[in-house]
Design an enzyme around this catalytic site. Structure first.
Site, PDB file in Angstrom:
ATOM      1  N   GLY A  36       0.829  -1.211   0.000  1.00 52.81           N
ATOM      2  CA  GLY A  36       0.000   0.000   0.000  1.00 52.81           C
ATOM      3  C   GLY A  36       0.855   1.250   0.000  1.00 52.81           C
ATOM      4  O   GLY A  36       1.031   1.888   1.053  1.00 52.81           O
ATOM      5  N   TYR A  37       1.432   1.588  -1.147  1.00 48.01           N
ATOM      6  CA  TYR A  37       2.229   2.810  -1.266  1.00 48.01           C
ATOM      7  C   TYR A  37       1.458   3.877  -2.052  1.00 48.01           C
ATOM      8  O   TYR A  37       1.162   4.949  -1.543  1.00 48.01           O
ATOM      9  CB  TYR A  37       3.559   2.537  -2.000  1.00 48.01           C
ATOM     10  CG  TYR A  37       4.556   1.654  -1.256  1.00 48.01           C
ATOM     11  CD1 TYR A  37       4.355   1.257   0.053  1.00 48.01           C
ATOM     12  CD2 TYR A  37       5.728   1.234  -1.895  1.00 48.01           C
ATOM     13  CE1 TYR A  37       5.278   0.454   0.713  1.00 48.01           C
ATOM     14  CE2 TYR A  37       6.659   0.433  -1.236  1.00 48.01           C
ATOM     15  CZ  TYR A  37       6.424   0.043   0.068  1.00 48.01           C
ATOM     16  OH  TYR A  37       7.346  -0.745   0.698  1.00 48.01           O
ATOM     17  N   SER A  38       1.113   3.585  -3.338  1.00 43.33           N
ATOM     18  CA  SER A  38       0.534   4.606  -4.224  1.00 43.33           C
ATOM     19  C   SER A  38      -0.846   5.069  -3.750  1.00 43.33           C
ATOM     20  O   SER A  38      -1.622   4.286  -3.201  1.00 43.33           O
ATOM     21  CB  SER A  38       0.381   4.058  -5.637  1.00 43.33           C
ATOM     22  OG  SER A  38       1.596   3.557  -6.097  1.00 43.33           O
ATOM     23  N   SER A  47      -1.626  -4.122  -5.967  1.00 39.22           N
ATOM     24  CA  SER A  47      -1.648  -5.448  -6.605  1.00 39.22           C
ATOM     25  C   SER A  47      -2.014  -6.518  -5.592  1.00 39.22           C
ATOM     26  O   SER A  47      -1.574  -6.464  -4.437  1.00 39.22           O
ATOM     27  CB  SER A  47      -0.276  -5.788  -7.191  1.00 39.22           C
ATOM     28  OG  SER A  47       0.069  -4.864  -8.175  1.00 39.22           O
ATOM     29  N   GLU A  73      14.191  -4.753  -5.347  1.00 37.06           N
ATOM     30  CA  GLU A  73      13.320  -5.114  -6.459  1.00 37.06           C
ATOM     31  C   GLU A  73      14.071  -5.121  -7.784  1.00 37.06           C
ATOM     32  O   GLU A  73      13.591  -5.665  -8.746  1.00 37.06           O
ATOM     33  CB  GLU A  73      12.181  -4.082  -6.509  1.00 37.06           C
ATOM     34  CG  GLU A  73      10.965  -4.536  -7.256  1.00 37.06           C
ATOM     35  CD  GLU A  73      10.002  -3.382  -7.499  1.00 37.06           C
ATOM     36  OE1 GLU A  73      10.202  -2.300  -6.934  1.00 37.06           O
ATOM     37  OE2 GLU A  73       9.064  -3.577  -8.269  1.00 37.06           O
TER      38      GLU A  73
HETATM   39  C1  LIG Z   1       0.447  -3.206 -12.913  1.00 36.11           C
HETATM   40  C2  LIG Z   1       0.694  -2.239 -11.804  1.00 36.11           C
HETATM   41  C3  LIG Z   1       0.835  -2.702 -10.523  1.00 36.11           C
HETATM   42  C4  LIG Z   1       1.032  -1.797  -9.480  1.00 36.11           C
HETATM   43  N1  LIG Z   1       1.122  -2.299  -8.211  1.00 36.11           N
HETATM   44  C5  LIG Z   1       1.230  -1.433  -7.179  1.00 36.11           C
HETATM   45  C6  LIG Z   1       1.215  -1.919  -5.836  1.00 36.11           C
HETATM   46  O1  LIG Z   1       1.117  -3.128  -5.580  1.00 36.11           O
HETATM   47  N2  LIG Z   1       1.288  -1.035  -4.831  1.00 36.11           N
HETATM   48  C7  LIG Z   1       1.404   0.307  -5.049  1.00 36.11           C
HETATM   49  O2  LIG Z   1       1.501   1.065  -4.092  1.00 36.11           O
HETATM   50  N3  LIG Z   1       1.408   0.804  -6.309  1.00 36.11           N
HETATM   51  C8  LIG Z   1       1.308  -0.033  -7.383  1.00 36.11           C
HETATM   52  N4  LIG Z   1       1.279   0.458  -8.662  1.00 36.11           N
HETATM   53  C9  LIG Z   1       1.287   1.895  -8.862  1.00 36.11           C
HETATM   54  C10 LIG Z   1       2.567   2.430  -9.482  1.00 36.11           C
HETATM   55  O3  LIG Z   1       3.633   2.374  -8.570  1.00 36.11           O
HETATM   56  C11 LIG Z   1       2.256   3.867  -9.937  1.00 36.11           C
HETATM   57  O4  LIG Z   1       1.258   3.774 -10.925  1.00 36.11           O
HETATM   58  C12 LIG Z   1       3.468   4.547 -10.482  1.00 36.11           C
HETATM   59  O5  LIG Z   1       4.388   4.825  -9.468  1.00 36.11           O
HETATM   60  C13 LIG Z   1       3.087   5.855 -11.201  1.00 36.11           C
HETATM   61  O6  LIG Z   1       2.285   6.657 -10.410  1.00 36.11           O
HETATM   62  P1  LIG Z   1       0.892   7.244 -10.956  1.00 36.11           P
HETATM   63  O7  LIG Z   1       0.089   6.123 -11.525  1.00 36.11           O
HETATM   64  O8  LIG Z   1       0.282   8.040  -9.862  1.00 36.11           O
HETATM   65  O9  LIG Z   1       1.275   8.175 -12.169  1.00 36.11           O
HETATM   66  P2  LIG Z   1       1.758   9.681 -12.084  1.00 36.11           P
HETATM   67  O10 LIG Z   1       2.779   9.830 -11.033  1.00 36.11           O
HETATM   68  O11 LIG Z   1       0.568  10.572 -12.008  1.00 36.11           O
HETATM   69  O12 LIG Z   1       2.456   9.853 -13.491  1.00 36.11           O
HETATM   70  C14 LIG Z   1       1.713  10.100 -14.692  1.00 36.11           C
HETATM   71  C15 LIG Z   1       2.714  10.365 -15.801  1.00 36.11           C
HETATM   72  O13 LIG Z   1       3.489  11.527 -15.484  1.00 36.11           O
HETATM   73  C16 LIG Z   1       4.879  11.218 -15.495  1.00 36.11           C
HETATM   74  N5  LIG Z   1       5.565  11.945 -14.425  1.00 36.11           N
HETATM   75  C17 LIG Z   1       5.174  12.094 -13.139  1.00 36.11           C
HETATM   76  N6  LIG Z   1       6.080  12.821 -12.442  1.00 36.11           N
HETATM   77  C18 LIG Z   1       7.068  13.137 -13.312  1.00 36.11           C
HETATM   78  C19 LIG Z   1       8.298  13.856 -13.210  1.00 36.11           C
HETATM   79  N7  LIG Z   1       8.700  14.402 -12.050  1.00 36.11           N
HETATM   80  N8  LIG Z   1       9.078  13.962 -14.315  1.00 36.11           N
HETATM   81  C20 LIG Z   1       8.709  13.416 -15.489  1.00 36.11           C
HETATM   82  N9  LIG Z   1       7.551  12.719 -15.653  1.00 36.11           N
HETATM   83  C21 LIG Z   1       6.750  12.569 -14.587  1.00 36.11           C
HETATM   84  C22 LIG Z   1       4.964   9.726 -15.249  1.00 36.11           C
HETATM   85  O14 LIG Z   1       6.155   9.187 -15.787  1.00 36.11           O
HETATM   86  C23 LIG Z   1       3.719   9.234 -15.978  1.00 36.11           C
HETATM   87  O15 LIG Z   1       4.023   9.087 -17.344  1.00 36.11           O
HETATM   88  C24 LIG Z   1       1.098  -0.407  -9.726  1.00 36.11           C
HETATM   89  C25 LIG Z   1       0.958   0.048 -11.041  1.00 36.11           C
HETATM   90  C26 LIG Z   1       0.745  -0.841 -12.060  1.00 36.11           C
HETATM   91  C27 LIG Z   1       0.564  -0.325 -13.458  1.00 36.11           C
END
Ligand SMILES: Cc1cc2nc3c(=O)[nH]c(=O)nc-3n(C[C@H](O)[C@H](O)[C@H](O)COP(=O)(O)OP(=O)(O)OC[C@H]3O[C@@H](n4cnc5c(N)ncnc54)[C@H](O)[C@@H]3O)c2cc1C
Length: 387
Positions: A122-124, A156, A240
């Site tokens: 539970g991070y995001s 996940s 990881e």
């Molecule tokens: C299949 C899958 C499994 C996952 N499992 C887990 C899980 O088990 N637990 C959990 O906690 N999370 C999980 N996640 C979440 C994942 O860690 C996040 O989706 C990821 O860190 C991106 O965050 P966000 O979706 O909020 O996108 P955002 O941070 O909103 O990013 C949107 C876009 O903006 C870009 N962006 C954002 N900031 C910047 C910057 N400073 N510079 C340049 N570009 C930038 C990103 O690259 C992306 O293209 C999972 C995601 C997926 C797809």
């Protein structure tokens, strides 16, 4: 970088190969739950699950080099995973070993090694993914408990996990957002937790939204000190991305891609005879080799006792790019049959390439997007100015 194995390491490699010869026949059904359960039991008996973890906590006490040999040999033979609790083994367990109390180690590590149940992460949060340090899910201490309120997303396997490793905010710090984050280990059946599965574009539902509504968590389930959850997370996530086993799985995918190119025709001839196809495959091969060399460089660093830091972002980035491009290329060379999905009679290799092409978010976004990896590489490895 000296790539020669010591006689002990050679002997260990032989032992792993002999084990695989005996216990993993070519035609073994790796999806059969009975076979996988028996496989995990045998690995556990050899202490190969958590092999590089200290023997005192039930690990194998193996060296980092032996661990790399084990993972490489297993991946080469397409063995089922080393242990069935993926998140427990990749980051929850290492974080508990590094920061947990004796009681937490005894309570959780044996179950992680046995794969007794699953952990989720539970991070995001809806507004804090890449910018994880600004997370807002809140925990307020009341006596011997924390009371948690807020939301997580993209969690996940939340639907079938028994525990969650959770990041919460216990205090606000205007000057440094990473301060005031605390890590809690929470049973998923605690009253006030609601899990809502999210469907992905490939049709599966393996992640979820998780809501916390006055969830009470005993203080003894805090991992590390209050306010130091960021440190715990960084340690945990570093586990990881070492990348060596992924190189083997990419190599296997490339071999399958070559076979696909041989059996797919273009203008009446195998696609593998097309110079353009050959050039693309050669380029994949070169990049996989580059990833292998990077992996070996990181392994050398670890063997010298130097911690792995930002450079693991290079492996994550390369792997994500290669998986996406190889999946797309496999669909592309199938021509009109490219869009066929799993289950369609004419889909090549049972539709595995289409599935790979549609599953790219798992490897690209999960664990940090390519943009974020590039920022890390630019700022922390190349020393370029901050974004
Ligand atoms: C299949 C899958 C499994 C996952 N499992 C887990 C899980 O088990 N637990 C959990 O906690 N999370 C999980 N996640 C979440 C994942 O860690 C996040 O989706 C990821 O860190 C991106 O965050 P966000 O979706 O909020 O996108 P955002 O941070 O909103 O990013 C949107 C876009 O903006 C870009 N962006 C954002 N900031 C910047 C910057 N400073 N510079 C340049 N570009 C930038 C990103 O690259 C992306 O293209 C999972 C995601 C997926 C797809």
């Amino acid at each position: 970088m000296d790539l020669t194995l010591t006689p002990e390491e050679e002997a260990f490699r032989d032992e792993v190969r002999a084990f695989l010869d005996e216990n993993l026949p070519q035609d073994a059904n790796r999806a059969d739950p009975g076979f996988v359960a028996e496989w995990q039991r045998k690995l556990r008996a050899k202490r190969w699950v958590g092999f590089s973890w200290p023997a005192e906590v039930g690990g194998g006490g193996g060296s980092i080099m032996q661990q790399a040999i084990l993972k490489e040999e297993m991946a080469r033979r397409k063995a089922p995973p080393l242990g069935s609790c993926f998140m427990g083994l990749t980051w929850v367990g290492p974080a508990i070993i590094a920061y947990g109390s004796e009681e937490q180690k005894q309570r959780f590590i044996p179950d992680i090694l046995d794969g007794a149940y699953q952990w989720c992460t539970g991070y995001s949060e809806p507004d804090h993914g890449s910018d994880l340090g600004a997370l807002q899910c809140k925990a307020v201490r009341e006596g011997d408990e924390y009371v948690v309120n807020g939301q997580k997303i993209w969690t996940s396997i939340a639907m079938w996990s028994k525990w969650i490793i959770l990041l919460v905010r216990t205090s606000q710090h205007a000057d440094d957002k990473h301060q005031g984050i605390t890590c809690l280990l929470v049973p998923m059946d605690t009253p006030g937790i609601t899990v809502r599965p999210i469907k992905n574009m490939a049709g599966g539902a393996m992640f979820a939204e998780v809501f916390f509504d006055d969830v009470r968590v005993p203080v003894e389930l805090r991992l590390g000190a209050e306010g130091e959850g960021w440190k715990v997370t960084i340690t945990a996530l570093a586990h990881e991305r070492s990348g060596i086993a992924e190189v083997e799985s990419l190599t296997r995918n490339l071999e399958a891609l070559k076979r696909l190119a041989q059996k797919t025709t273009r203008g009446g001839r195998p696609a593998s005879e097309d110079p353009g196809v050959r050039a693309r495959i050669a380029r994949f091969e070169t990049r996989i080799q580059a990833m292998r060399m990077n992996g070996l460089r990181y392994l050398t660093k670890q063997l010298r006792g130097e911690p792995l830091g930002s450079e693991t972002s290079v492996s994550k980035l390369l792997r994500a790019q290669l998986e996406v491009e190889m999946g797309d290329f496999a669909v592309e060379i199938q021509g009109a049959a490219g869009p066929l999905v799993e289950g369609a009679e004419a889909a090549a290799d049972g539709g595995r390439w289409q599935k790979m092409a549609l599953s790219w978010p798992e490897v690209v976004i999960g664990g940090g997007t390519p943009n974020i990896q590039k920022n890390i590489i630019a700022e922390r490895i190349l020393g370029l100015p901050k974004d």
